[in-house]
Design a protein around this motif. Structure first.
Motif, mmCIF file in Angstrom:
data_model
loop_
_atom_site.group_PDB
_atom_site.id
_atom_site.type_symbol
_atom_site.label_atom_id
_atom_site.label_comp_id
_atom_site.label_asym_id
_atom_site.label_seq_id
_atom_site.Cartn_x
_atom_site.Cartn_y
_atom_site.Cartn_z
ATOM 1 N N ASP A 32 75.311 -116.634 -61.734
ATOM 2 C CA ASP A 32 76.111 -117.126 -60.612
ATOM 3 C C ASP A 32 75.418 -116.558 -59.370
ATOM 4 O O ASP A 32 75.884 -115.605 -58.760
ATOM 5 C CB ASP A 32 77.537 -116.567 -60.801
ATOM 6 C CG ASP A 32 78.463 -116.850 -59.646
ATOM 7 O OD1 ASP A 32 78.202 -117.797 -58.894
ATOM 8 O OD2 ASP A 32 79.462 -116.108 -59.504
ATOM 9 N N TYR A 67 62.343 -118.817 -54.749
ATOM 10 C CA TYR A 67 62.975 -117.579 -55.221
ATOM 11 C C TYR A 67 63.653 -117.830 -56.572
ATOM 12 O O TYR A 67 63.504 -117.070 -57.521
ATOM 13 C CB TYR A 67 63.976 -117.146 -54.147
ATOM 14 C CG TYR A 67 64.964 -116.078 -54.511
ATOM 15 C CD1 TYR A 67 64.698 -114.742 -54.241
ATOM 16 C CD2 TYR A 67 66.199 -116.405 -55.075
ATOM 17 C CE1 TYR A 67 65.628 -113.761 -54.536
ATOM 18 C CE2 TYR A 67 67.127 -115.437 -55.376
ATOM 19 C CZ TYR A 67 66.841 -114.113 -55.110
ATOM 20 O OH TYR A 67 67.762 -113.146 -55.412
ATOM 21 N N TYR A 214 85.968 -108.744 -55.019
ATOM 22 C CA TYR A 214 84.533 -108.990 -54.802
ATOM 23 C C TYR A 214 84.352 -110.446 -54.374
ATOM 24 O O TYR A 214 84.977 -111.343 -54.940
ATOM 25 C CB TYR A 214 83.745 -108.705 -56.090
ATOM 26 C CG TYR A 214 82.269 -108.543 -55.818
ATOM 27 C CD1 TYR A 214 81.782 -107.350 -55.305
ATOM 28 C CD2 TYR A 214 81.375 -109.589 -56.029
ATOM 29 C CE1 TYR A 214 80.428 -107.201 -55.012
ATOM 30 C CE2 TYR A 214 80.025 -109.443 -55.743
ATOM 31 C CZ TYR A 214 79.563 -108.242 -55.235
ATOM 32 O OH TYR A 214 78.241 -108.095 -54.936
ATOM 33 N N SER A 244 80.657 -108.443 -59.549
ATOM 34 C CA SER A 244 81.691 -107.489 -59.955
ATOM 35 C C SER A 244 81.754 -107.297 -61.467
ATOM 36 O O SER A 244 82.648 -106.609 -61.956
ATOM 37 C CB SER A 244 83.045 -107.965 -59.449
ATOM 38 O OG SER A 244 83.354 -109.203 -60.053
ATOM 39 N N THR A 246 82.113 -109.730 -63.991
ATOM 40 C CA THR A 246 83.040 -110.587 -64.753
ATOM 41 C C THR A 246 82.472 -110.954 -66.131
ATOM 42 O O THR A 246 83.158 -110.835 -67.149
ATOM 43 C CB THR A 246 83.330 -111.877 -63.957
ATOM 44 O OG1 THR A 246 83.710 -111.512 -62.633
ATOM 45 C CG2 THR A 246 84.422 -112.694 -64.604
ATOM 46 N N ASP A 262 72.286 -106.246 -60.835
ATOM 47 C CA ASP A 262 72.661 -106.679 -59.483
ATOM 48 C C ASP A 262 71.889 -105.815 -58.497
ATOM 49 O O ASP A 262 71.662 -104.625 -58.732
ATOM 50 C CB ASP A 262 74.171 -106.575 -59.230
ATOM 51 C CG ASP A 262 74.607 -107.495 -58.082
ATOM 52 O OD1 ASP A 262 75.227 -108.535 -58.352
ATOM 53 O OD2 ASP A 262 74.274 -107.176 -56.908
HETATM 54 C C1 SAM Z 1 78.013 -114.922 -56.411
HETATM 55 S S1 SAM Z 1 77.789 -113.211 -56.609
HETATM 56 C C2 SAM Z 1 78.193 -113.001 -58.319
HETATM 57 C C3 SAM Z 1 79.682 -112.891 -58.565
HETATM 58 C C4 SAM Z 1 80.030 -112.647 -60.016
HETATM 59 N N1 SAM Z 1 79.846 -113.815 -60.824
HETATM 60 C C5 SAM Z 1 81.457 -112.160 -60.162
HETATM 61 O O1 SAM Z 1 82.296 -112.775 -60.877
HETATM 62 O O2 SAM Z 1 81.782 -111.139 -59.538
HETATM 63 C C6 SAM Z 1 76.067 -113.069 -56.547
HETATM 64 C C7 SAM Z 1 75.544 -111.653 -56.755
HETATM 65 O O3 SAM Z 1 74.135 -111.707 -56.819
HETATM 66 C C8 SAM Z 1 73.613 -110.472 -56.304
HETATM 67 N N2 SAM Z 1 72.178 -110.667 -56.030
HETATM 68 C C9 SAM Z 1 71.601 -111.340 -55.009
HETATM 69 N N3 SAM Z 1 70.266 -111.357 -55.165
HETATM 70 C C10 SAM Z 1 69.998 -110.700 -56.327
HETATM 71 C C11 SAM Z 1 68.822 -110.419 -57.041
HETATM 72 N N4 SAM Z 1 67.622 -110.814 -56.604
HETATM 73 N N5 SAM Z 1 68.919 -109.741 -58.218
HETATM 74 C C12 SAM Z 1 70.113 -109.322 -58.676
HETATM 75 N N6 SAM Z 1 71.266 -109.567 -58.031
HETATM 76 C C13 SAM Z 1 71.216 -110.254 -56.879
HETATM 77 C C14 SAM Z 1 74.510 -110.206 -55.111
HETATM 78 O O4 SAM Z 1 74.502 -108.819 -54.783
HETATM 79 C C15 SAM Z 1 75.880 -110.675 -55.638
HETATM 80 O O5 SAM Z 1 76.586 -109.597 -56.197
#
Ligand code: SAM
Length: 406
Positions: A32, A67, A214, A244, A246, A262
């Motif tokens: 996600d 990316y 979150y 977070s 999940t 993360d």
């Molecule tokens: C949409 S949120 C995920 C939410 C999660 N599905 C939940 O239920 O809480 C996207 C996450 O990706 C992380 N993120 C962004 N770029 C990243 C990377 N290159 N590698 C790992 N995590 C990354 C962000 O910090 C964020 O916590």
């Protein structure tokens, strides 16, 4: 797979994290990632003491696309040959995700476009209210693990459809199977309707037990479905953008090995906290089905035909609010259920309405009160009798009158 990575949450860019993983070592990947919303996502914990945030701003769609492609290639490498990948996105980048996935996994390994549909009530933008997100399901090969799931039949399903066995006739048309006497063959163990690619799962409401504040936190029930559909106990589940946590919580509750990455230290800390005391919020909607809500709603709408009311879904005490402004606050309404005494219905309405600053409420009485003592109904509640109840009472009176006349 390296044992020391089992059931861990690691702060890293997932691209670097994946480099520690062997080829074909993961059974299920759910991601996600940022959706290219060009926003800083922020939200507060329920007590508003802490704020969580992650950035989702990009120079261009090309940057975003590059990316994601680098990472999807790594996910493909580490995915087991029987494994599945679920890519969660929305209208902003679903076209990019589909393209990338087709190019890395191959079009033939596209399995489904899952529409996660949920109810929302307000729209701040001009245009249609967004009420779904998309999850692309791809597998590494055609020999993938899949454990079929079923949903309940809807209330409108024909009873024969439920009870009788069907086969294909010589023209390929689906018909009821008959025994040698021409009788249809009944089937007592139909499992339900095979799960479709439209999933009606509620988003987390502000009071849900599992909500930790979150941004973009997904419901565990959504992840439970994915995990149970394509993996077995002991399988390895990876969420490379775990937020977070999940997915990890769902994997743990379902007896899978999990691994989460993360980039944000806050997200990693939060995931670890959640994993230490996993909580799942059950959804009454999923237990009873949307039909049961619709049915109540239908009865209420029928009862209030011609009245200016707004039906309320998913509230334990209130079925509707009368449209308009009243000095007594919102004028709330409840219909007495067949299993409720008048006092029980009044209590449910009163408790729910007080928290909405309502000083006047309407209870629709639908059947006679057989309580021993007169119910203690709060003074704020006005009782009105439903038309059906009034007719029943009139019938009873007329029958009694007729009996006493002879
Ligand atoms: C949409 S949120 C995920 C939410 C999660 N599905 C939940 O239920 O809480 C996207 C996450 O990706 C992380 N993120 C962004 N770029 C990243 C990377 N290159 N590698 C790992 N995590 C990354 C962000 O910090 C964020 O916590």
């Amino acid at each position: 797979m390296k044992k020391q990575l089992a059931n861990r949450v690691i702060q890293t860019d997932c691209l670097d994290g994946c480099r520690y993983l062997d080829d074909e070592s993961i059974d299920l990947i759910y991601l996600d990632p940022p959706f290219c919303s060009q926003k800083e996502h922020r939200s507060f914990t329920r007590d508003r003491q802490l704020m969580y945030a992650y950035s989702d701003t990009w120079n261009s769609l090309e940057d975003y696309s590059k990316y994601m492609k680098d990472r999807i290639m790594e996910f493909h490498r580490i995915l087991h040959s029987n494994g599945s990948l679920f890519y969660h996105c929305d209208r902003r980048t679903s076209h990019i995700a589909r393209n990338l996935l087709d190019s890395v996994f191959g079009e033939k390994n596209f399995r489904s476009e899952i529409i996660w549909y949920y109810k929302r009530w307000s729209n701040t933008r001009q245009g249609l209210l967004p009420a779904h997100q998309t999850i692309y399901w791809y597998t590494k090969t055609g020999a993938y693990h899949f454990f079929p799931m079923y949903e309940n039949y809807s209330a409108s399903t024909n009873v024969d459809q439920l009870l009788q066995r069907r086969i294909r006739d010589s023209y390929g048309k689906s018909v009821y199977e008959r025994d040698k006497n021409g009788q249809t063959i009944s089937l007592s163990n139909k499992k339900g309707v095979p799960l479709s690619d439209v999933w009606d799962i509620p988003i987390l409401n502000p009071k849900a037990k599992e909500r930790i504040g979150y941004p973009s936190q997904k419901p565990i029930l959504l992840l439970d479905r994915i995990i149970r559909m394509v993996s077995e106990s002991g399988d390895w589940v990876l969420d490379p953008f775990c937020g977070s946590g999940t997915t990890l919580v769902s994997a743990k509750l379902n007896g899978r090995n999990y691994l989460g990455f993360d980039i944000s230290p806050d997200a990693v800390k939060l995931s670890k906290q959640r994993l230490a005391a996993p909580q799942r919020t059950d959804s009454q909607l999923m237990i009873s089905g949307r039909d049961s809500y619709n049915q109540i709603e239908q009865e209420i709408i029928t009862l209030f035909q011609g009245c200016n009311i707004i039906p309320i879904q998913r509230n334990r005490g209130i079925d509707a609010i009368v449209k308009g402004h009243f000095c007594t606050g919102p004028l709330t309404v409840r219909v007495q259920r067949s299993c409720e005494t008048l006092a029980e219905a009044a209590q449910a309405l009163y408790i729910a309405s007080i928290s909405k600053q309502s000083e006047k409420m309407i209870l629709v009485q639908t059947h006679a009160n057989h309580e021993l003592f007169k119910s203690n109904i709060p003074a704020e509640i006005e009782i009105v009798e439903s038309i059906a109840f009034q007719i029943e009472k009139l019938k009873e009176k007329l029958t009694k009158d007729a009996a006493s006349a002879v």
